[in-house]
Design a protein around this motif. Structure first.
Motif, PDB file in Angstrom:
ATOM      1  N   TYR A   1       0.799  -1.222   0.000  1.00 54.55           N
ATOM      2  CA  TYR A   1       0.000   0.000   0.000  1.00 54.55           C
ATOM      3  C   TYR A   1       0.836   1.280   0.000  1.00 54.55           C
ATOM      4  O   TYR A   1       0.301   2.372   0.167  1.00 54.55           O
ATOM      5  CB  TYR A   1      -0.956  -0.006   1.193  1.00 54.55           C
ATOM      6  N   THR A   2       2.143   1.136  -0.164  1.00 49.72           N
ATOM      7  CA  THR A   2       3.012   2.306  -0.223  1.00 49.72           C
ATOM      8  C   THR A   2       3.035   2.853  -1.642  1.00 49.72           C
ATOM      9  O   THR A   2       3.441   2.168  -2.580  1.00 49.72           O
ATOM     10  CB  THR A   2       4.438   1.943   0.225  1.00 49.72           C
ATOM     11  N   ALA A   3       2.574   4.081  -1.786  1.00 51.73           N
ATOM     12  CA  ALA A   3       2.498   4.702  -3.112  1.00 51.73           C
ATOM     13  C   ALA A   3       3.855   5.263  -3.517  1.00 51.73           C
ATOM     14  O   ALA A   3       4.656   5.672  -2.671  1.00 51.73           O
ATOM     15  CB  ALA A   3       1.446   5.804  -3.112  1.00 51.73           C
TER      16      ALA A   3
ATOM     17  N   LEU B   1      -3.080   6.284  -3.565  1.00 53.71           N
ATOM     18  CA  LEU B   1      -2.569   6.737  -2.273  1.00 53.71           C
ATOM     19  C   LEU B   1      -3.746   7.085  -1.378  1.00 53.71           C
ATOM     20  O   LEU B   1      -4.543   7.970  -1.698  1.00 53.71           O
ATOM     21  CB  LEU B   1      -1.677   7.975  -2.452  1.00 53.71           C
TER      22      LEU B   1
ATOM     23  N   CYS C   1      -4.187   2.022   4.046  1.00 53.40           N
ATOM     24  CA  CYS C   1      -3.500   3.316   3.990  1.00 53.40           C
ATOM     25  C   CYS C   1      -2.010   3.129   3.710  1.00 53.40           C
ATOM     26  O   CYS C   1      -1.432   2.076   3.989  1.00 53.40           O
ATOM     27  CB  CYS C   1      -3.646   4.044   5.326  1.00 53.40           C
ATOM     28  N   ASP C   2      -1.417   4.189   3.200  1.00 51.37           N
ATOM     29  CA  ASP C   2       0.035   4.260   3.111  1.00 51.37           C
ATOM     30  C   ASP C   2       0.521   4.823   4.443  1.00 51.37           C
ATOM     31  O   ASP C   2       0.645   6.027   4.626  1.00 51.37           O
ATOM     32  CB  ASP C   2       0.444   5.171   1.954  1.00 51.37           C
TER      33      ASP C   2
ATOM     34  N   THR D   1       3.296   4.923   5.759  1.00 51.94           N
ATOM     35  CA  THR D   1       4.583   5.630   5.744  1.00 51.94           C
ATOM     36  C   THR D   1       4.388   7.133   5.581  1.00 51.94           C
ATOM     37  O   THR D   1       5.304   7.916   5.830  1.00 51.94           O
ATOM     38  CB  THR D   1       5.492   5.124   4.600  1.00 51.94           C
ATOM     39  N   ARG D   2       3.210   7.536   5.138  1.00 45.35           N
ATOM     40  CA  ARG D   2       2.932   8.956   4.923  1.00 45.35           C
ATOM     41  C   ARG D   2       1.995   9.525   5.981  1.00 45.35           C
ATOM     42  O   ARG D   2       1.372  10.573   5.768  1.00 45.35           O
ATOM     43  CB  ARG D   2       2.317   9.155   3.532  1.00 45.35           C
TER      44      ARG D   2
END
Length: 941
Positions: free
Chosen positions: A35-37, A91, A153-154, A156-157
């Motif tokens: 899920y990381t864009a 994202l 969700c991403d 990492t953001r």
């Protein structure tokens, strides 16, 4: 190669264990980083994927997951998962809000309970540090809880509105607007919360219907006390701040007293009579008391007439007599709460003979949106944003379709609010939040807004005389920047800003359309010169069976994590989405979770059983790709299920919205424009999407195709078996893809067990299905599908006859398929064995109907299904029963028709009664014809 932790079909447990499966699958998704864009993959930065961005409405750092969050985030997740599978660089950006008033209230209560101290006892710096520590411990807990319901969700953001990065954006936005003279400090009547001790914006002071009183008070003319004018008010305590009474300039009743004075009761002070068009001659007595410091409209009247503006109620909601009120408040009322003072003033008016009458009065009273305290209009110095220049492009965005609002009925509400927008009070008398970046020099009088904290005065260079404004910004001032601040703005070179702004779909509730949504659109134009997002989806509210909004205070809430524990996240998600019509509320029973979430639990149970049974039948050996099969070997049933899959894909796409073609496929700018145009006219009917996917897997794949292939899978021609396996696996594979956005865990669990799955493959990033079309299915595909529909119709007809005549499930029946069309007979002849197996019957094909008593059903193309009744029912007994029932019904029908032919009855009876009788006549008539037809089939009269 099968994934190492995925059991083979034979090992699938009989019951789906959501509690064990869901966390394990989510952990695998996270570990794989699916899920990381990646901004570089977007077409905006030279990649081959269209960006698709959803911004999570940031929950408060003090929040815990409630059912409203569950619904809102499930909707976001469904949309994001769909677009990710459709090939976009999707994202979904999560984050939290520092929630100024809410968080400060929580911490103040915590300190009071644990230490018996106030924030004033701690001091500003210590209190802010204590709040920051509290947020560090509890903030973001809800984001962790969202993982339990499958939020893709991403992470990492993850963003936070009070982080250094977003705080920089907030400060930059303030300074830019200040420099454009769109931010100013004004002395105006604002909404004040005596509990939170801060000002509020118009949207934060919410109206609540209240049962109050309307007090009619007589004011005597100063030069002629025998003459009085009557004023009506709901707030007698504010009389102490009256500075005038106003009448309309054209009101003949009072023209002679304009310019004179009346004596203000209780304080016996003369105040002038002014003429102002604000008053309405037709409302009440046409006289209005003017209290400029405690009413926004009176404030404007006061400015026009140069009236004094004494403040008689202080910040705590108590009566005051400061220097500006000039002895207006009697000494014994100073410090008395405003509501107690109201009663005291009323008693004095009664004692003075000035209380004309008191009436019950229903009216809207503003309350604080956070603590529900009655808001006090109060004259104060506050910071404001000029909204009209910012609102203009946001208004145009909706009018031109650059931003669409769904459901569309909310567009009118949005437009009305923006057309009548007032300046936004952005300063709050709190300690927790973004401090207003305005500095003052007491030495030289300099004032300005700065991007960085100064060491000394920019004008006189002194540092010991420089101070910062004490107030903090409204929480929504940071939230309105969410679409740009989360992407790296004000760094215009930010890769995320270039790749992911503007975003695509905002999913939220209607109640923050003005708090947040409209302001974000304004911010998009103010700082990036384009809309913040293309679509605003306003979903309904979760309510109980009494249609009350679920809330902690009412005790009618549902804990989503409890639902997850009992039934699984997929059950919660399916229930929410399947019941979510466009803009419709979701009704759940907090007293009966099993009943409320039965739709989701039952669907997951059925899906698991379908998948388990199908996988057991196809085995674990690899299957041939569908495209590699010889189309000539596809049976009518194969062609039919592939056609139904095509239709399911089309129905899902139409309900969700058009599937934007990938840029990798060579989409032109014109093609993109056409997609955008279509996007603005369709989509996000999520319950219809869910039903289309459910209907395919449940009603068509499981109930029909799987049943039709059992014989082919268990023996017979080996090549035909492989064709059946390939079609069956393809159909289940694509069914799971269609369902995945709604029920991601169970679909991933089943998909991983399909034959041929390799290590590291995930359904969650598998391509979204595309319709194959007739050309891909081979010549005759459409004809084959249509011919299988004939078989289905025949099967359904025989099943209906068995049900009508209560034929025992194990009893074999005879049936004749009759048609004068050779092609139709040919279909029935080749499919008779299948139809017979599905109906427990022996079928023959004929050109003419057989004689004797029989039940007949007409199907497509004029063909008939005839089931001889001899041996199925006792004809004589059945004829006797039906004959009596028909005779009784005809008597009742005759009496009813006689009543309806009676002009006296028709003319005198209420219209709804007559209409009900006519409907009854139609229903009885249909039943009569049905009985007569059945009786004739049995050889009766």
């Amino acid at each position: 190669m099968t994934a190492p932790d995925a059991p083979t079909p034979a090992e699938l447990p009989a019951t789906y264990d959501a509690a064990a499966t869901e966390p394990a699958i989510y952990a695998r998704w996270q570990q794989a980083g699916v899920y990381t864009a990646d901004a570089a993959r977007t077409t905006r930065l030279g990649g081959d994927r269209d960006p698709f961005v959803v911004l999570m409405p940031p929950p408060n750092v003090t929040a815990v997951l409630h059912v409203g969050h569950g619904l809102n985030n499930t909707v976001q997740d469904v949309v994001t998962r769909w677009r990710r599978m459709a090939g976009d660089e999707a994202l979904w950006l999560p984050g939290t809000d520092h929630a100024g008033i809410a968080t400060q209230n929580v911490v103040e209560k915590l300190i009071a309970r644990e230490e018996g101290r106030t924030r004033a006892d701690l001091g500003r710096d210590a209190f802010v540090a204590r709040t920051a520590s509290f947020v560090e411990e509890t903030g973001g807990a809800i984001l962790e809880q969202l993982k339990a319901i499958g939020a893709s969700c991403d992470w990492t953001r993850t963003r936070y509105t009070l982080s250094p990065e977003l705080s920089r954006a907030v400060r930059e936005a303030f300074v830019r607007l200040y420099e454009r003279q769109l931010i100013y400090k004004g002395h105006r009547v604002i909404h004040w919360c005596p509990r939170c001790m801060t000002s509020l914006s118009d949207e934060e002071a919410e109206f609540s219907e209240t049962a109050g009183k309307l007090y009619h008070v007589s004011y005597p003319l100063t030069d002629d006390p025998t003459r009085t004018i009557t004023v009506a008010t709901t707030r007698p305590e504010t009389m102490l701040g009256d500075v005038a009474v106003a009448v309309h300039p054209e009101d003949e009743r009072y023209r002679d007293i304009v310019g004179k004075t009346v004596t203000l009761p209780v304080v016996n002070r003369p105040i002038p009579v002014v003429a102002d068009a604000y008053t309405d001659p037709a409302f009440g007595t046409g006289v209005v008391k003017i209290t400029p410091a405690h009413d926004a409209n009176d404030f404007e009247v006061g400015k026009r007439h140069g009236l004094p503006m004494p403040v008689v109620i202080d910040a705590t909601g108590a009566m005051r007599d400061g220097a500006d009120s000039d002895g207006r408040v009697p000494a014994d009322l100073v410090g008395v709460d405003r509501f107690a003072a109201r009663e005291a003033v009323v008693e004095r008016l009664r004692a003075e003979g000035r209380l004309v009458k008191v009436e019950a009065h229903q009216h809207n009273v503003r309350h604080c949106y956070r603590c529900d305290t009655v808001v006090e209009p109060r004259l104060s110095d506050q910071w404001f944003v000029k909204m009209a220049p910012l609102a203009a492009p946001a208004l145009e965005a909706v009018r031109t379709g650059a931003t669409r609002i769904l459901p569309e009925r909310w567009e009118g509400v949005y437009v009305h609010w923006l057309e009548n927008i007032r300046d936004w009070n952005i300063s709050r008398q709190l300690w927790w939040g973004h401090r207003i970046p305005v500095f003052y020099c007491d030495a030289c009088g300099w004032q300005g807004a700065l991007r960085e904290d100064p060491r000394d005065c920019p004008q006189c260079a002194l540092d010991d005389s420089l101070r910062q404004d004490e107030d903090v910004l409204d929480t929504w001032f940071s939230s309105w920047l969410w679409p740009v601040s989360t992407m790296g703005w004000p760094d215009e070179e930010s890769a995320d800003l270039k790749a992911f702004f503007p975003s695509d779909v905002l999913v939220t509730a209607p109640e923050i359309l003005f708090f947040w949504v409209a302001r974000m659109i304004m911010a998009g134009y103010a700082f990036r010169d384009e809309t913040a997002f293309h679509t605003v989806y306003l979903h309904g509210t979760v309510r109980d069976t009494q249609h009350r909004k679920m809330s902690k205070s009412l005790g009618n809430g549902i804990d989503p994590l409890e639902v997850v524990r009992l039934y699984g996240a997929d059950a919660l998600r399916w229930t929410a989405i399947a019941g979510l019509g466009m803009g419709a509320d979701v009704i759940l029973d907090h007293n009966d979770l099993e009943k409320s979430f039965a739709p989701g639990r039952n669907f997951c149970t059925k899906l698991w059983n379908i998948g388990r049974f199908l996988l057991a039948n196809v085995g674990s050996d690899a299957v041939a790709p569908l495209a590699s099969l010889d189309a000539a070997r596809l049976t009518r049933a194969d062609r039919w299920i592939l056609a139904r899959l095509d239709q399911a894909v089309a129905d899902c796409d139409a309900a969700l919205g058009p599937a934007r073609p990938s840029a990798a496929g060579g989409v032109s700018a014109h093609g993109e424009a056409r997609w955008r145009e279509h996007e603005h006219t369709a989509g996000l009917r999520l319950n219809e999407y869910a039903e289309a996917a459910r209907r395919f897997v449940w009603n068509e794949l499981a109930d029909w195709y799987l049943e039709s292939t059992k014989a082919r899978l268990s023996g017979g021609d080996a090549a035909d078996r492989e064709v059946a396996r390939a079609v069956l696996v393809h159909a289940l594979d694509h069914a799971l893809r269609l369902l995945h956005p709604v029920v991601p865990f169970i679909t991933e669990a089943l998909w991983q067990r399909l034959p041929g799955r390799a290590d590291g493959e995930f359904l969650t990033v598998a391509p979204w299905p595309r319709a194959r079309g007739a050309s891909a299915a081979g010549n005759g595909a459409a004809d084959g599908a249509a011919e299988f529909e004939l078989v289905r119709a025949a099967v359904s007809a025989i099943r209906q006859v068995r049900a009508d005549y209560a034929v025992a499930p194990g009893k074999q029946v005879e049936a004749v398929l009759v048609s004068d069309d050779a092609a139709t007979r040919a279909v029935f002849e080749t499919e008779a064995a299948l139809a017979g197996r599905l109906t427990r019957s022996t079928l023959t094909v004929a050109m003419a109907k057989p004689g004797g008593a029989a039940a007949t059903q007409v199907i497509a193309g004029g063909a008939e299904v005839v089931v001889p009744l001899a041996g199925i029912v006792d004809l004589a007994k059945e004829r006797e029963k039906l004959t009596k029932e028909l005779a009784d019904l005809e008597k009742q029908l005759a009496a009813l028709r006689g009543r309806l032919s009676n002009e006296g009855f028709v003319s005198r009876a209420p219209a709804h009664v007559v209409e009900a009788e006519r409907q009854k006549e139609a229903e009885w008539g249909r039943r009569r014809d049905q009985l007569a037809s059945t009786l004739a089939a049995m050889g009766g009269a």
